[in-house]
Write a protein that holds these residues in place. Structure first.
Motif, PDB file in Angstrom:
ATOM      1  N   ILE A  79       0.605  -0.977   0.249  1.00 31.41           N
ATOM      2  CA  ILE A  79       0.153   0.208  -0.056  1.00 31.41           C
ATOM      3  C   ILE A  79       0.274   0.926   0.441  1.00 31.41           C
ATOM      4  O   ILE A  79       0.650   1.855  -0.686  1.00 31.41           O
ATOM      5  CB  ILE A  79      -0.986   0.253   1.364  1.00 31.41           C
ATOM      6  N   LEU A  80       1.330   1.266   0.533  1.00 31.69           N
ATOM      7  CA  LEU A  80       3.184   2.128   0.928  1.00 31.69           C
ATOM      8  C   LEU A  80       3.503   2.166  -0.370  1.00 31.69           C
ATOM      9  O   LEU A  80       3.898   3.879  -0.820  1.00 31.69           O
ATOM     10  CB  LEU A  80       3.911   1.693   2.164  1.00 31.69           C
ATOM     11  N   ILE A  81       4.105   1.404  -1.068  1.00 30.24           N
ATOM     12  CA  ILE A  81       4.656   1.552  -3.023  1.00 30.24           C
ATOM     13  C   ILE A  81       3.733   2.159  -3.631  1.00 30.24           C
ATOM     14  O   ILE A  81       3.785   2.874  -4.509  1.00 30.24           O
ATOM     15  CB  ILE A  81       4.652   0.031  -3.258  1.00 30.24           C
ATOM     16  N   TRP A  82       2.273   1.734  -3.540  1.00 27.96           N
ATOM     17  CA  TRP A  82       0.822   2.333  -4.226  1.00 27.96           C
ATOM     18  C   TRP A  82       1.328   3.737  -3.406  1.00 27.96           C
ATOM     19  O   TRP A  82       1.011   4.404  -5.074  1.00 27.96           O
ATOM     20  CB  TRP A  82      -0.088   1.360  -4.056  1.00 27.96           C
ATOM     21  N   ILE A  83       0.482   4.586  -2.658  1.00 28.67           N
ATOM     22  CA  ILE A  83       0.631   5.587  -2.199  1.00 28.67           C
ATOM     23  C   ILE A  83       2.084   6.486  -3.176  1.00 28.67           C
ATOM     24  O   ILE A  83       1.392   7.085  -3.811  1.00 28.67           O
ATOM     25  CB  ILE A  83       0.566   6.109  -0.803  1.00 28.67           C
ATOM     26  N   GLU A  84       3.517   5.990  -2.914  1.00 38.67           N
ATOM     27  CA  GLU A  84       4.706   6.480  -3.268  1.00 38.67           C
ATOM     28  C   GLU A  84       4.355   6.637  -5.328  1.00 38.67           C
ATOM     29  O   GLU A  84       4.919   7.538  -5.851  1.00 38.67           O
ATOM     30  CB  GLU A  84       5.687   6.120  -2.890  1.00 38.67           C
ATOM     31  N   THR A  85       3.913   5.876  -5.074  1.00 37.44           N
ATOM     32  CA  THR A  85       4.071   5.013  -6.900  1.00 37.44           C
ATOM     33  C   THR A  85       3.327   6.676  -7.770  1.00 37.44           C
ATOM     34  O   THR A  85       2.980   6.626  -8.521  1.00 37.44           O
ATOM     35  CB  THR A  85       3.618   3.901  -8.041  1.00 37.44           C
ATOM     36  N   VAL A  86       1.697   6.269  -7.219  1.00 37.05           N
ATOM     37  CA  VAL A  86       0.685   6.902  -8.183  1.00 37.05           C
ATOM     38  C   VAL A  86       0.602   8.309  -7.539  1.00 37.05           C
ATOM     39  O   VAL A  86       0.478   9.184  -8.179  1.00 37.05           O
ATOM     40  CB  VAL A  86      -0.762   6.265  -7.996  1.00 37.05           C
ATOM     41  N   SER A  87       1.116   9.045  -6.468  1.00 40.15           N
ATOM     42  CA  SER A  87       1.213   9.987  -6.101  1.00 40.15           C
ATOM     43  C   SER A  87       2.326  10.816  -4.941  1.00 40.15           C
ATOM     44  O   SER A  87       1.748  10.802  -4.158  1.00 40.15           O
ATOM     45  CB  SER A  87      -0.052  10.026  -4.712  1.00 40.15           C
ATOM     46  N   PRO A  88       3.526  10.912  -6.044  1.00 38.49           N
ATOM     47  CA  PRO A  88       5.072  11.159  -5.034  1.00 38.49           C
ATOM     48  C   PRO A  88       4.977  12.678  -5.347  1.00 38.49           C
ATOM     49  O   PRO A  88       5.742  12.658  -3.946  1.00 38.49           O
ATOM     50  CB  PRO A  88       6.425  10.606  -6.207  1.00 38.49           C
ATOM     51  N   GLN A  89       4.018  12.810  -5.462  1.00 39.59           N
ATOM     52  CA  GLN A  89       4.463  14.698  -5.395  1.00 39.59           C
ATOM     53  C   GLN A  89       3.444  14.973  -4.030  1.00 39.59           C
ATOM     54  O   GLN A  89       3.620  16.213  -3.275  1.00 39.59           O
ATOM     55  CB  GLN A  89       4.164  15.290  -6.032  1.00 39.59           C
ATOM     56  N   GLU A  90       2.344  14.532  -3.977  1.00 42.92           N
ATOM     57  CA  GLU A  90       1.197  15.011  -3.143  1.00 42.92           C
ATOM     58  C   GLU A  90       0.877  13.753  -1.834  1.00 42.92           C
ATOM     59  O   GLU A  90       1.212  14.368  -0.499  1.00 42.92           O
ATOM     60  CB  GLU A  90      -0.641  15.025  -3.338  1.00 42.92           C
ATOM     61  N   ALA A  91       0.563  12.868  -1.476  1.00 43.14           N
ATOM     62  CA  ALA A  91       0.126  11.762  -1.268  1.00 43.14           C
ATOM     63  C   ALA A  91       1.193  10.666  -0.464  1.00 43.14           C
ATOM     64  O   ALA A  91       1.452  11.685   0.842  1.00 43.14           O
ATOM     65  CB  ALA A  91      -1.172  10.530  -2.015  1.00 43.14           C
ATOM     66  N   TRP A  92       2.668  10.762  -1.119  1.00 42.92           N
ATOM     67  CA  TRP A  92       3.353  10.571  -0.631  1.00 42.92           C
ATOM     68  C   TRP A  92       4.230  11.312   0.563  1.00 42.92           C
ATOM     69  O   TRP A  92       4.278  10.849   1.614  1.00 42.92           O
ATOM     70  CB  TRP A  92       4.401   9.892  -1.447  1.00 42.92           C
ATOM     71  N   PRO A  93       4.343  12.906   0.223  1.00 45.10           N
ATOM     72  CA  PRO A  93       5.497  13.274   0.763  1.00 45.10           C
ATOM     73  C   PRO A  93       4.649  13.887   2.393  1.00 45.10           C
ATOM     74  O   PRO A  93       4.949  13.818   3.695  1.00 45.10           O
ATOM     75  CB  PRO A  93       5.618  14.540   0.281  1.00 45.10           C
ATOM     76  N   ARG A  94       2.733  13.345   2.785  1.00 39.51           N
ATOM     77  CA  ARG A  94       2.427  14.303   3.325  1.00 39.51           C
ATOM     78  C   ARG A  94       2.174  12.706   4.199  1.00 39.51           C
ATOM     79  O   ARG A  94       1.808  12.633   5.577  1.00 39.51           O
ATOM     80  CB  ARG A  94       0.649  14.155   2.874  1.00 39.51           C
ATOM     81  N   ILE A  95       1.824  11.746   3.708  1.00 38.07           N
ATOM     82  CA  ILE A  95       1.526  10.432   4.193  1.00 38.07           C
ATOM     83  C   ILE A  95       2.919   9.791   4.996  1.00 38.07           C
ATOM     84  O   ILE A  95       3.064   9.119   5.829  1.00 38.07           O
ATOM     85  CB  ILE A  95       1.432   8.983   3.369  1.00 38.07           C
ATOM     86  N   LYS A  96       4.579   9.732   4.833  1.00 41.33           N
ATOM     87  CA  LYS A  96       5.250   9.311   5.289  1.00 41.33           C
ATOM     88  C   LYS A  96       6.146   9.425   6.445  1.00 41.33           C
ATOM     89  O   LYS A  96       6.769   9.266   7.211  1.00 41.33           O
ATOM     90  CB  LYS A  96       6.490   9.316   3.841  1.00 41.33           C
ATOM     91  N   ASN A  97       5.394  11.116   6.346  1.00 43.19           N
ATOM     92  CA  ASN A  97       5.418  12.259   7.560  1.00 43.19           C
ATOM     93  C   ASN A  97       5.071  11.726   9.195  1.00 43.19           C
ATOM     94  O   ASN A  97       5.384  12.376  10.088  1.00 43.19           O
ATOM     95  CB  ASN A  97       6.199  13.279   7.330  1.00 43.19           C
ATOM     96  N   TRP A  98       3.736  10.992   9.070  1.00 39.04           N
ATOM     97  CA  TRP A  98       2.814  10.599   9.867  1.00 39.04           C
ATOM     98  C   TRP A  98       3.344  10.043  10.487  1.00 39.04           C
ATOM     99  O   TRP A  98       4.570   9.179  10.058  1.00 39.04           O
ATOM    100  CB  TRP A  98       1.669   9.856   8.978  1.00 39.04           C
ATOM    101  N   ASN A  99       2.931  10.250  11.844  1.00 41.38           N
ATOM    102  CA  ASN A  99       3.638   8.969  12.759  1.00 41.38           C
ATOM    103  C   ASN A  99       4.982   8.811  13.140  1.00 41.38           C
ATOM    104  O   ASN A  99       5.621   8.409  13.562  1.00 41.38           O
ATOM    105  CB  ASN A  99       3.310   7.360  12.853  1.00 41.38           C
ATOM    106  N   GLY A 100       5.645  10.303  13.650  1.00 43.27           N
ATOM    107  CA  GLY A 100       6.983  10.651  13.160  1.00 43.27           C
ATOM    108  C   GLY A 100       7.482   9.669  11.385  1.00 43.27           C
ATOM    109  O   GLY A 100       9.025   9.827  12.367  1.00 43.27           O
ATOM    110  N   GLY A 101       7.410  10.156  10.678  1.00 38.75           N
ATOM    111  CA  GLY A 101       7.779   8.866   9.329  1.00 38.75           C
ATOM    112  C   GLY A 101       8.253   7.710  10.210  1.00 38.75           C
ATOM    113  O   GLY A 101       8.874   6.789   9.069  1.00 38.75           O
ATOM    114  N   ARG A 102       7.007   7.034  10.391  1.00 36.97           N
ATOM    115  CA  ARG A 102       7.246   5.425  10.615  1.00 36.97           C
ATOM    116  C   ARG A 102       7.059   4.309   9.322  1.00 36.97           C
ATOM    117  O   ARG A 102       7.372   3.712   9.075  1.00 36.97           O
ATOM    118  CB  ARG A 102       6.217   4.846  12.012  1.00 36.97           C
TER     119      ARG A 102
END
Length: 177
Positions: free
Chosen positions: A139-162
């Motif tokens: 799921i994380l790969i999907w997020i980064e692949t399809v939305s590397p400029q919007e969704a992934w930068p937001r999500i990757k840092n949630w929960n202290g970068g977990r």
């Protein structure tokens, strides 16, 4: 490896095939298959629901035009659905709530370290990656692949970068990362 190519469909079927034919690195620790399967069901049926409107639109935009026509071709709809800013904000809030809930659940494992984790347990089953971790990683790969400029930068840092740490911890096991 089999003499003939094997074509499989479905993540559970693929995991079970790999478990049977490549047992050196099991993805189901003994006695955990039912819980792992239930966890992945939760990911697919509950966890990703608020991400679908965001990521399906991003996925649609990345497809070739010819393929776009087939993605949303049920009934009269042939284009990706559009959402208001208010709807998207609600989806993002729900997604963040789901990620926070999941982080709290995984934290119940304690703080077992894995290489590169920096001392904080991030894996679903503790010390070694399992089927559940790879499902979450996909799921994380999907997020980064399809939305590397919007969704992934937001999500990757949630929960202290977990989530970024989890994706990187799985890198050694997954060629696509």
């Amino acid at each position: 490896p089999p003499a003939q190519p094997v074509v499989l469909a479905g993540v559970a079927v693929i995991a079970e095939y790999l478990e049977e034919h490549y047992p050196a690195r099991p993805v189901y620790p003994p006695g955990s298959k039912a819980l792992q399967t239930l966890f992945v069901y939760y990911l697919m049926e509950v966890f990703i629901k608020p991400l679908l409107p965001i990521l399906l639109t991003a996925s649609y935009q990345r497809l070739p035009e010819r393929s776009q026509a087939h993605l949303f071709s049920q009934g009269q709809q042939t284009r990706a659905p559009s959402y208001t800013a208010e709807q998207l904000d609600r989806f993002w809030q729900e997604a963040r709530t789901n990620f926070e809930f999941l982080a709290n659940v995984i934290d119940k494992n304690g703080t077992e370290d894995i290489e590169g984790d920096g001392g904080r347990g991030i894996l679903v089953s503790g010390r070694e990656p399992t089927y559940a971790d790879f499902a979450l990683g996909s799921i994380l790969i999907w997020i980064e692949t399809v939305s590397p400029q919007e969704a992934w930068p937001r999500i990757k840092n949630w929960n202290g970068g977990r989530w970024n740490r989890l994706k990187h911890a799985l890198r050694a096991y997954m060629d696509l990362l």
